[in-house]
Motif scaffolding. Sequence first.
Motif, PDB file in Angstrom:
ATOM      1  N   PHE A 295       0.817  -1.212   0.000  1.00 48.36           N
ATOM      2  CA  PHE A 295       0.000   0.000   0.000  1.00 48.36           C
ATOM      3  C   PHE A 295       0.856   1.269   0.000  1.00 48.36           C
ATOM      4  N   SER A 296       2.136   1.114  -0.292  1.00 52.02           N
ATOM      5  CA  SER A 296       3.046   2.264  -0.300  1.00 52.02           C
ATOM      6  C   SER A 296       3.158   2.847  -1.705  1.00 52.02           C
ATOM      7  N   ARG A 297       3.562   4.098  -1.755  1.00 52.42           N
ATOM      8  CA  ARG A 297       3.776   4.747  -3.047  1.00 52.42           C
ATOM      9  C   ARG A 297       5.051   4.201  -3.687  1.00 52.42           C
ATOM     10  N   HIS A 298       4.958   3.891  -4.968  1.00 53.63           N
ATOM     11  CA  HIS A 298       6.095   3.330  -5.698  1.00 53.63           C
ATOM     12  C   HIS A 298       7.045   4.464  -6.087  1.00 53.63           C
ATOM     13  N   LYS A 299       8.207   4.514  -5.451  1.00 53.07           N
ATOM     14  CA  LYS A 299       9.176   5.579  -5.704  1.00 53.07           C
ATOM     15  C   LYS A 299      10.430   5.021  -6.363  1.00 53.07           C
ATOM     16  N   TYR A 300      10.716   5.481  -7.564  1.00 55.11           N
ATOM     17  CA  TYR A 300      11.934   5.047  -8.246  1.00 55.11           C
ATOM     18  C   TYR A 300      13.176   5.597  -7.556  1.00 55.11           C
ATOM     19  N   SER A 301      13.008   6.668  -6.793  1.00 56.42           N
ATOM     20  CA  SER A 301      14.147   7.211  -6.052  1.00 56.42           C
ATOM     21  C   SER A 301      14.636   6.211  -5.005  1.00 56.42           C
ATOM     22  N   ASN A 302      13.730   5.392  -4.460  1.00 60.26           N
ATOM     23  CA  ASN A 302      14.138   4.362  -3.506  1.00 60.26           C
ATOM     24  C   ASN A 302      15.020   3.314  -4.173  1.00 60.26           C
ATOM     25  N   LEU A 303      14.638   2.911  -5.392  1.00 53.85           N
ATOM     26  CA  LEU A 303      15.445   1.944  -6.129  1.00 53.85           C
ATOM     27  C   LEU A 303      16.791   2.545  -6.497  1.00 53.85           C
ATOM     28  N   ALA A 304      16.795   3.810  -6.893  1.00 56.48           N
ATOM     29  CA  ALA A 304      18.054   4.482  -7.248  1.00 56.48           C
ATOM     30  C   ALA A 304      18.982   4.569  -6.035  1.00 56.48           C
ATOM     31  N   ALA A 305      18.400   4.848  -4.861  1.00 54.99           N
ATOM     32  CA  ALA A 305      19.212   4.920  -3.639  1.00 54.99           C
ATOM     33  C   ALA A 305      19.805   3.552  -3.307  1.00 54.99           C
ATOM     34  N   LEU A 306      19.015   2.491  -3.475  1.00 57.70           N
ATOM     35  CA  LEU A 306      19.536   1.139  -3.251  1.00 57.70           C
ATOM     36  C   LEU A 306      20.642   0.809  -4.240  1.00 57.70           C
ATOM     37  N   TRP A 307      20.440   1.198  -5.518  1.00 59.56           N
ATOM     38  CA  TRP A 307      21.463   0.921  -6.533  1.00 59.56           C
ATOM     39  C   TRP A 307      22.764   1.639  -6.196  1.00 59.56           C
ATOM     40  N   LEU A 308      22.666   2.877  -5.742  1.00 58.07           N
ATOM     41  CA  LEU A 308      23.872   3.622  -5.364  1.00 58.07           C
ATOM     42  C   LEU A 308      24.584   2.954  -4.193  1.00 58.07           C
ATOM     43  N   GLN A 309      23.807   2.427  -3.248  1.00 56.98           N
ATOM     44  CA  GLN A 309      24.408   1.710  -2.124  1.00 56.98           C
ATOM     45  C   GLN A 309      25.140   0.460  -2.609  1.00 56.98           C
ATOM     46  N   VAL A 310      24.494  -0.279  -3.515  1.00 58.99           N
ATOM     47  CA  VAL A 310      25.120  -1.482  -4.075  1.00 58.99           C
ATOM     48  C   VAL A 310      26.386  -1.107  -4.846  1.00 58.99           C
ATOM     49  N   PHE A 311      26.293  -0.079  -5.665  1.00 62.54           N
ATOM     50  CA  PHE A 311      27.453   0.358  -6.455  1.00 62.54           C
ATOM     51  C   PHE A 311      28.584   0.832  -5.546  1.00 62.54           C
ATOM     52  N   PHE A 312      28.233   1.527  -4.480  1.00 57.98           N
ATOM     53  CA  PHE A 312      29.222   2.033  -3.529  1.00 57.98           C
ATOM     54  C   PHE A 312      30.092   0.893  -3.002  1.00 57.98           C
ATOM     55  N   TYR A 313      29.448  -0.210  -2.621  1.00 55.76           N
ATOM     56  CA  TYR A 313      30.209  -1.330  -2.066  1.00 55.76           C
ATOM     57  C   TYR A 313      30.845  -2.192  -3.156  1.00 55.76           C
ATOM     58  N   SER A 314      30.136  -2.392  -4.246  1.00 57.52           N
ATOM     59  CA  SER A 314      30.687  -3.211  -5.314  1.00 57.52           C
ATOM     60  C   SER A 314      31.960  -2.598  -5.889  1.00 57.52           C
ATOM     61  N   ALA A 315      31.877  -1.321  -6.272  1.00 55.73           N
ATOM     62  CA  ALA A 315      33.043  -0.640  -6.834  1.00 55.73           C
ATOM     63  C   ALA A 315      34.066  -0.314  -5.747  1.00 55.73           C
ATOM     64  N   GLY A 316      33.587   0.093  -4.557  1.00 48.20           N
ATOM     65  CA  GLY A 316      34.501   0.488  -3.485  1.00 48.20           C
ATOM     66  C   GLY A 316      35.349  -0.666  -2.984  1.00 48.20           C
ATOM     67  N   ILE A 317      34.730  -1.827  -2.745  1.00 48.37           N
ATOM     68  CA  ILE A 317      35.485  -2.988  -2.264  1.00 48.37           C
ATOM     69  C   ILE A 317      36.462  -3.463  -3.335  1.00 48.37           C
ATOM     70  N   THR A 318      36.035  -3.415  -4.603  1.00 51.07           N
ATOM     71  CA  THR A 318      36.923  -3.800  -5.700  1.00 51.07           C
ATOM     72  C   THR A 318      38.136  -2.871  -5.750  1.00 51.07           C
ATOM     73  N   ALA A 319      37.904  -1.568  -5.559  1.00 47.36           N
ATOM     74  CA  ALA A 319      39.015  -0.612  -5.567  1.00 47.36           C
ATOM     75  C   ALA A 319      39.992  -0.884  -4.428  1.00 47.36           C
ATOM     76  N   LEU A 320      39.464  -1.218  -3.253  1.00 48.84           N
ATOM     77  CA  LEU A 320      40.338  -1.520  -2.111  1.00 48.84           C
ATOM     78  C   LEU A 320      41.172  -2.770  -2.373  1.00 48.84           C
ATOM     79  N   PHE A 321      40.563  -3.787  -2.968  1.00 45.30           N
ATOM     80  CA  PHE A 321      41.320  -5.004  -3.298  1.00 45.30           C
ATOM     81  C   PHE A 321      42.365  -4.718  -4.379  1.00 45.30           C
ATOM     82  N   TRP A 322      42.028  -3.847  -5.323  1.00 47.00           N
ATOM     83  CA  TRP A 322      42.988  -3.484  -6.384  1.00 47.00           C
ATOM     84  C   TRP A 322      44.219  -2.800  -5.794  1.00 47.00           C
ATOM     85  N   ILE A 323      44.001  -2.028  -4.714  1.00 43.71           N
ATOM     86  CA  ILE A 323      45.111  -1.324  -4.071  1.00 43.71           C
ATOM     87  C   ILE A 323      45.923  -2.272  -3.190  1.00 43.71           C
TER      88      ILE A 323
END
Length: 372
Positions: free
Chosen positions: A74-102
């Motif tokens: 019964f909640s409003r469907h907000k694409y901004s919520n999905l975008a925020a989740l994607w940014l969180q996923v990208f933050f860790y996916s790319a960030g952890i990869t960068a740390l391992f690369w270093i």
Amino acid sequence: MTLTPVNPKRNYGIDALRILSMLMIAVHHIITHGGLLKSRDLFSGSYDMLVITELTVLCAVNCYVLISGYVGVFSRHKYSNLAALWLQVFFYSAGITALFWIFKPGAVDLRVFLRSLIPVTSREYWFFSCYFVLFLLTPVLNLAVQKLSRRRLEVLLLSLILCLGVFNSVYNAYNGTDTLNLNRGYSAWWMMVLYMTGGYIRKYDVFGSVKKSRFIIVFFATVAVSAVLKLLVQSYTYHTYGSLKYNTLFYQYNSLNIFICAVALFLFFRKLSFKPAVDRIIAFLAPMTFGVYLIHDNPLIRNYIVKQHLGFLQKLNAPLMMLGILGTAVGIYLVCSAIDLGRLYLFKLLKVKPRLEKLEAAVRKRLNRTKE
């Protein structure tokens, strides 16, 4: 540390289930990625204990999706919520990869680097890849739950649970083939069934008058029956064929026993209430649960830390091993939560969520003008 104020309208039992589910997921990953089952003799006491533990925690992912349906129907469907989740996923996916690369460059090649930049399509995290599809379809699923009559909705859900759950999981375990591409429940299709089930429970307050103690009894009874049946099937096939067969019969996310466990645990926690002090702690911890998953189950973390540094658990006797598993799971949860707390503050400082909401509002406004 500032605890989140208590919201009297919020169901903190549901948030407590989020926390418990993530701890259960950590336990599952410790057992599987740590190779604990393979390190034990078949049908030994410690092996049986691990099987029972696995059957206890396997419903955690199903619980997460049930919560999404219960909260989102019964909640409003907000694409901004999905975008925020994607940014969180990208933050860790790319960030952890960068740390391992270093710090461990041998672990990162061009393929690993590119996969980290497209975490959804590369299935860097299978759960989010499937959830991404689920989120896009939630307006249709919500409409179905809201508009269908109770009888038609129940017939639909029962049909889906039988076809995509019971029949598919049994057929897959028996033949080793997955004609419907359910992937043992690791799929957006099964998530849709769970989401609609959560929405159905919310809409009709299913079993709302039943005492919560009965749900926890159903949960543990289902775990016990599942463990006995699984061990019996394993013992029979091993002594008959010389190897374990039908090993995934009770171990799939879309298996009936795992589905029942998830629903029972969800219904139990839905009715739980706590003191205000506990509510504040739950409200503080709940937003970090997804971050715990993204950190500890990152492929690089899994392959170079979890798999390589949990071998000590294999050498412990059964009681110490179980204590080690639980202690490690709590440690993973606390460390990853502390890391994600820093990420939360960073996103808050950068005003990520308000900016995404503003962008979504601007796009909606522009689209409305275009229609006119």
